[in-house]
Design a protein around this motif. Structure first.
Motif, PDB file in Angstrom:
ATOM      1  N   PRO A  35       0.802  -1.232   0.000  1.00 43.52           N
ATOM      2  CA  PRO A  35       0.000   0.000   0.000  1.00 43.52           C
ATOM      3  C   PRO A  35       0.835   1.283   0.000  1.00 43.52           C
ATOM      4  O   PRO A  35       1.912   1.351   0.579  1.00 43.52           O
ATOM      5  N   LEU A  36       0.271   2.301  -0.674  1.00 46.18           N
ATOM      6  CA  LEU A  36       0.900   3.624  -0.687  1.00 46.18           C
ATOM      7  C   LEU A  36       0.270   4.539   0.366  1.00 46.18           C
ATOM      8  O   LEU A  36       0.933   5.402   0.918  1.00 46.18           O
ATOM      9  N   GLY A  37      -1.055   4.397   0.536  1.00 43.78           N
ATOM     10  CA  GLY A  37      -1.763   5.300   1.459  1.00 43.78           C
ATOM     11  C   GLY A  37      -1.831   6.722   0.931  1.00 43.78           C
ATOM     12  O   GLY A  37      -1.663   7.679   1.677  1.00 43.78           O
ATOM     13  N   GLY A  38      -2.049   6.857  -0.383  1.00 39.39           N
ATOM     14  CA  GLY A  38      -2.113   8.187  -1.002  1.00 39.39           C
ATOM     15  C   GLY A  38      -0.750   8.581  -1.558  1.00 39.39           C
ATOM     16  O   GLY A  38       0.244   7.880  -1.362  1.00 39.39           O
ATOM     17  N   VAL A  53      -5.419   8.215  -3.775  1.00 36.64           N
ATOM     18  CA  VAL A  53      -5.524   7.561  -5.088  1.00 36.64           C
ATOM     19  C   VAL A  53      -5.997   6.136  -4.831  1.00 36.64           C
ATOM     20  O   VAL A  53      -5.527   5.479  -3.897  1.00 36.64           O
ATOM     21  N   ASP A  54      -6.954   5.667  -5.644  1.00 39.03           N
ATOM     22  CA  ASP A  54      -7.406   4.276  -5.492  1.00 39.03           C
ATOM     23  C   ASP A  54      -6.236   3.336  -5.710  1.00 39.03           C
ATOM     24  O   ASP A  54      -5.419   3.566  -6.602  1.00 39.03           O
ATOM     25  N   GLU A  55      -6.203   2.269  -4.923  1.00 36.78           N
ATOM     26  CA  GLU A  55      -5.097   1.313  -5.048  1.00 36.78           C
ATOM     27  C   GLU A  55      -5.637  -0.094  -5.243  1.00 36.78           C
ATOM     28  O   GLU A  55      -6.693  -0.432  -4.723  1.00 36.78           O
ATOM     29  N   ALA A  56      -4.890  -0.893  -5.985  1.00 39.21           N
ATOM     30  CA  ALA A  56      -5.198  -2.323  -6.103  1.00 39.21           C
ATOM     31  C   ALA A  56      -3.894  -3.072  -5.888  1.00 39.21           C
ATOM     32  O   ALA A  56      -2.833  -2.602  -6.310  1.00 39.21           O
ATOM     33  N   SER A  57      -3.975  -4.215  -5.212  1.00 40.94           N
ATOM     34  CA  SER A  57      -2.719  -4.938  -4.949  1.00 40.94           C
ATOM     35  C   SER A  57      -2.750  -6.377  -5.458  1.00 40.94           C
ATOM     36  O   SER A  57      -1.742  -7.069  -5.388  1.00 40.94           O
TER      37      SER A  57
END
Ligand SMILES: NC(=O)c1ccc[n+]([C@@H]2O[C@H](COP(=O)([O-])OP(=O)(O)OC[C@H]3O[C@@H](n4cnc5c(N)ncnc54)[C@H](OP(=O)(O)O)[C@@H]3O)[C@@H](O)[C@H]2O)c1
Length: 298
Positions: A35-38, A53-57
């Motif tokens: 995760p970036l967390g923004g 920002v939406d994230e997908a992992s």
């Protein structure tokens, strides 16, 4: 709404994801390994912007996107294959925001029928931490003059990213490579920022690396001026003292290096067109040896 998946949300991809998200007219997803967390971008004027920002992992959960912005390091491209396989359909455009001159050869085996848009990235950015980027100047991206180039310019409209189109992408890509063969290699080998080029011997080596690349690029049809090596060293000396190169940031962090797509590409192309490249061959060997340490650690 147009969907954009950013694979490789590091310094370059993070800036692009943040600017696209800020403009608000597309749906941006950062495809990440953790995760970036923004994203926070520290701008050259000392201000900063922070954006969610939406994230997908999980690549297994990803579905086809309208655009994929591929901004991993070149040597990380194959590692992102699962993302590319899931995100790319026949209507997908893949903007390859990577250094070097082999964008299409590198990416085409991984994207099925998707269309590839190679790009020259003029974004000077340092990753300061996960999702935290220091930007040194205005972000600029050069793409071929084409339907896909037009579409990319439209995608980046109102984002603050300057998109330029050229009818001579070969020259644009080799011009950038001529810069990279000197600045990336020498800053990474020496672990020093741009002032390393004030050393006359280092500047001479830098010129030799560029001159070999210029002769190879010219043999392939790129229009590169005779004094390009001098121009490159002057440009590097004029850069802010704290600026470095993405290969230097990787060296400092103990990560593998993107040497093969740069100095290695010059050696490969030189062998094809019969232009000797001894200086690039030598620094490729040194960078490979340094990079092996990063590979063992990662
Ligand atoms: N930075 C600059 O100033 C600059 C300027 C011009 C051109 N470029 C070029 O732009 C390209 C990108 O460089 P960069 O500096 O932005 O690199 P970077 O900061 O190292 O970012 C690369 C990103 O790719 C991610 N990544 C790697 N493998 C992945 C995978 N399998 N799946 C998902 N994400 C993956 C990394 O994630 P992790 O965090 O998980 O490792 C990292 O966030 C390079 O070709 C570089 O030469 C950079």
């Amino acid at each position: 709404m147009t969907t954009v998946a950013v694979v490789g949300a590091g310094a370059v991809g993070g800036v692009v994801a943040a600017r696209l998200a800020a403009a608000g007219h597309v749906r941006v997803t950062a495809c990440v390994r953790s995760p970036l967390g923004g994203i926070r971008v520290d701008r050259p004027d000392g201000t900063a912007e922070s954006l969610p920002v939406d994230e997908a992992s999980d690549p297994g959960q990803a579905s086809t996107a309208d655009w994929v912005v591929l901004a991993t390091k070149a040597h990380q491209t194959a590692g992102a294959a699962r993302w590319l396989e899931r995100l790319c359909g026949p209507g997908t455009r893949v903007a390859v925001l990577q250094n070097g001159v082999e964008h299409v050869e590198r990416v085409s085996p991984l994207v099925g029928e998707a269309r590839i848009l190679p790009a020259v990235v003029e974004i000077s950015a340092e990753p300061l931490g996960r999702g935290h980027i220091r930007l040194f100047g205005p972000p600029r991206i050069v793409v071929p003059e084409s339907e896909d180039g037009n579409a990319f310019a439209a995608l980046c409209k109102d984002t603050g990213i300057i998109v330029e189109q050229t009818d001579d992408f070969l020259t644009a890509a080799w011009t950038k490579l001529c810069l990279n063969v000197a600045n990336g290699a020498i800053t990474a080998v020496t672990t020093r920022r741009m002032p390393v080029f004030t050393n006359p011997r280092v500047a001479r080596l830098g010129r030799a690396l560029v001159e070999e690349a210029r002769l190879v690029g010219s043999s392939l049809g790129a229009r590169l001026p005779d004094d390009l090596a001098d121009q490159v060293i002057e440009r590097l000396l004029a850069m802010p003292a704290e600026s470095g190169s993405s290969m230097l940031w990787d060296r400092l962090a103990g990560r593998p290096l993107e040497f093969d797509a740069r100095n290695g590409a010059v050696v490969r192309a030189g062998a094809r067109v019969g232009v000797p490249t001894p200086h690039n061959d030598t620094v490729t060997a040194l960078l490979e040896a340094i990079s092996e340490v990063g590979e063992r650690a990662s």
